[in-house]
Design an enzyme around this catalytic site. Structure first.
Site: not given
Ligand code: NAD
Ligand code: ZN
Length: 324
Positions: A88, A110, A152, A194, A204, A208, A212, A215, A219, A232
Site C-alpha cells: 500500500r 505520475k 519537453e 514542471k 490535474e 497541470r 500536455n 501531447h 499521442h 514520444h
Molecule cells: P526510456 O525509458 O525508454 O529510455 C530510452 C532508451 O534509452 C531506453 O532504451 C533506455 O534503456 C536507454 N537509456 C536510458 N538512459 C540511458 C543512458 N544514460 N545511456 C544510454 N542509454 C540510456 O524512454 P524515456 O524517453 O526516458 O521515457 C519515456 C517514458 O516516459 C514513456 O513511457 C512515457 O509515457 C513516460 N513519461 C512519463 C511522464 C510522467 O510524468 N510520469 C512524463 C513524460 C513521459
Molecule cells: Zn511528454
C-alpha cells in the site's frame, strides 16, 4: 529509509551505471536488492510490474523499503507505480538517466504502466522522496533520445517562460551537442517549471493540463503510427507545431510566432511535418487520449510564446489543421 533498498533498473543501464550507484549506497550499510527489468516501452506492462512485486516479496522487503528507479521514463514510471502499490505504498527515489526523464517524467508524481487498450492507463499519483539527476550520464544517451528530451524542454519554455524560450533558441546548438553547462541549465529550469505547475495542481484539475501542450496531437501520432516508430519526444515536437497551427487559425498567435516555434523544433532535430493518418483517424485517436466522447476536444493552445491556455475546439476546426 528503512534497512533495505531496492535498486530497479533495466538491462541497458545496469552495466553502465548500477555499480556506481551501488558503491554510493554501500557506506549506508543497507541491504540491497537489485531488480533488472527488460528494456523498452513494450515492457511497460503488468508482467514487468509483477516481476518487481515477486522479487520484493521473495526477498521479504518490508514497508520501509525504499525503491530507487535508475533509468529513463519507462523504469521511472514502473518503479513509481510499484512503490505506490507495494504494501500500500513505500517510498521511492528517482535517478533519471535520459534527458526526457531528467526534465520531465521524474518530476510530478505520475506513475503507471500501459494496458493493451491504452498507454499509461493504469497508474497512480505517488511523489518521489527525491529526484537525483546527474547530467554526466547523458553522454551515453543516443542522439535521437537526446533530441526527444529537448522537445519537453522546448515545451516548458513555450507554455510558461518567454525568457527561457529565448534562452533555448540561443543555446540550441550547445544543447544538441550535449554541452554540460547548457544541459544543466535546461534541466534545472525545466524541472523548476514542471514543479511549479504540479505544486499548484497535483491531480490535474486545471493548470497541470498545460504540460500536455503538443501531447494530444503527439499521442495520436504515436498510437496511429504504432508505438515505437516515433519516440514520444519526436511526436510531441511535431504535436507542438500542430498545436501552434491551430492556435494561429483561432487567431491567438500570429504566423511569425508559429514559425519561431517550428524553427526551434526543427533546430532540435525533431520532426515538424505531421504524418498522414487521415483526419478521421486523428480525431478518433485524440478522443481516446482525452478519454472523451464529446463533440469538442479540449486542446492546449498558445496565447503567445511563454503562455498557454486550454480551449474547447470543435471537430470542424480541428479538421482544418489535420488536413493542412
Ligand atoms: P526510456 O525509458 O525508454 O529510455 C530510452 C532508451 O534509452 C531506453 O532504451 C533506455 O534503456 C536507454 N537509456 C536510458 N538512459 C540511458 C543512458 N544514460 N545511456 C544510454 N542509454 C540510456 O524512454 P524515456 O524517453 O526516458 O521515457 C519515456 C517514458 O516516459 C514513456 O513511457 C512515457 O509515457 C513516460 N513519461 C512519463 C511522464 C510522467 O510524468 N510520469 C512524463 C513524460 C513521459
Ligand atoms: Zn511528454
Amino acid at each position: 529509509m528503512g534497512s533495505t533498498v531496492a535498486l530497479i533498473t533495466n538491462a541497458t543501464i545496469e552495466p553502465l551505471y548500477a555499480a556506481r550507484l551501488r558503491s554510493t549506497l554501500a557506506p549506508l550499510g543497507k541491504r540491497l536488492i537489485q531488480i533488472v527489468l527488460p528494456d523498452g516501452e513494450a515492457h511497460k506492462h503488468w508482467e514487468t510490474l509483477n516481476l518487481i512485486f515477486t522479487k520484493l516479496l521473495a526477498e521479504r522487503a518490508d514497508r520501509k523499503t525504499t525503491l530507487i528507479a535508475l533509468g529513463g521514463g519507462v523504469v521511472g514510471d514502473i518503479t513509481g507505480f510499484a512503490a505506490a502499490c507495494y504494501m500500500r505504498g513505500v517510498p521511492f527515489i528517482q535517478v533519471p538517466t535520459t534527458l526526457l526523464a531528467q526534465v520531465d517524467s521524474s518530476v510530478g508524481g505520475k506513475t503507471g504502466i500501459n494496458h493493451p487498450l491504452g498507454k499509461n492507463m493504469i497508474g497512480a499519483f505517488h511523489q518521489p522522496q527525491a529526484v537525483i539527476a546527474d547530467t554526466a550520464v547523458l553522454r551515453t544517451l543516443p542522439a535521437r533520445e537526446l533530441a526527444a528530451g529537448l522537445a519537453e524542454v522546448i515545451k516548458a519554455g513555450a507554455i510558461a517562460d518567454t525568457v527561457f524560450f529565448d534562452w533555448i533558441e540561443t543555446h540550441i546548438d550547445a544543447l544538441n551537442r550535449g554541452d554540460e553547462t547548457a544541459t544543466i541549465e535546461a534541466v534545472r529550469r525545466s524541472c523548476e517549471i514542471k514543479a511549479q505547475v504540479v505544486a499548484a495542481d497535483e491531480r490535474e484539475q486545471g493548470r497541470r493540463a498545460l504540460l500536455n501542450f503538443g501531447h494530444t496531437f503527439g499521442h495520436a501520432i504515436e498510437a496511429g503510427l504504432g508505438y515505437g516508430r516515433w519516440l514520444h519526444g519526436e511526436a510531441v515536437g511535431c504535436g507542438m507545431v500542430m498545436a501552434a497551427t491551430l492556435s494561429q487559425q483561432l487567431g491567438l498567435i500570429d504566423s511569425a510566432t508559429r514559425t519561431r516555434l517550428k524553427r526551434l523544433i526543427a533546430a532540435a532535430h525533431l520532426p515538424t511535418q505531421a504524418p498522414i493518418l487521415g483526419s478521421d483517424r486523428y480525431l478518433e485517436l485524440m478522443r481516446v487520449d482525452k478519454k472523451t466522447e464529446a463533440e469538442h476536444i479540449n486542446c492546449i493552445l498558445l496565447k503567445r510564446l511563454g503562455e498557454a491556455l486550454v480551449m474547447r475546439v470543435t471537430d470542424h476546426t480541428l479538421r482544418a489543421v489535420l488536413t493542412a
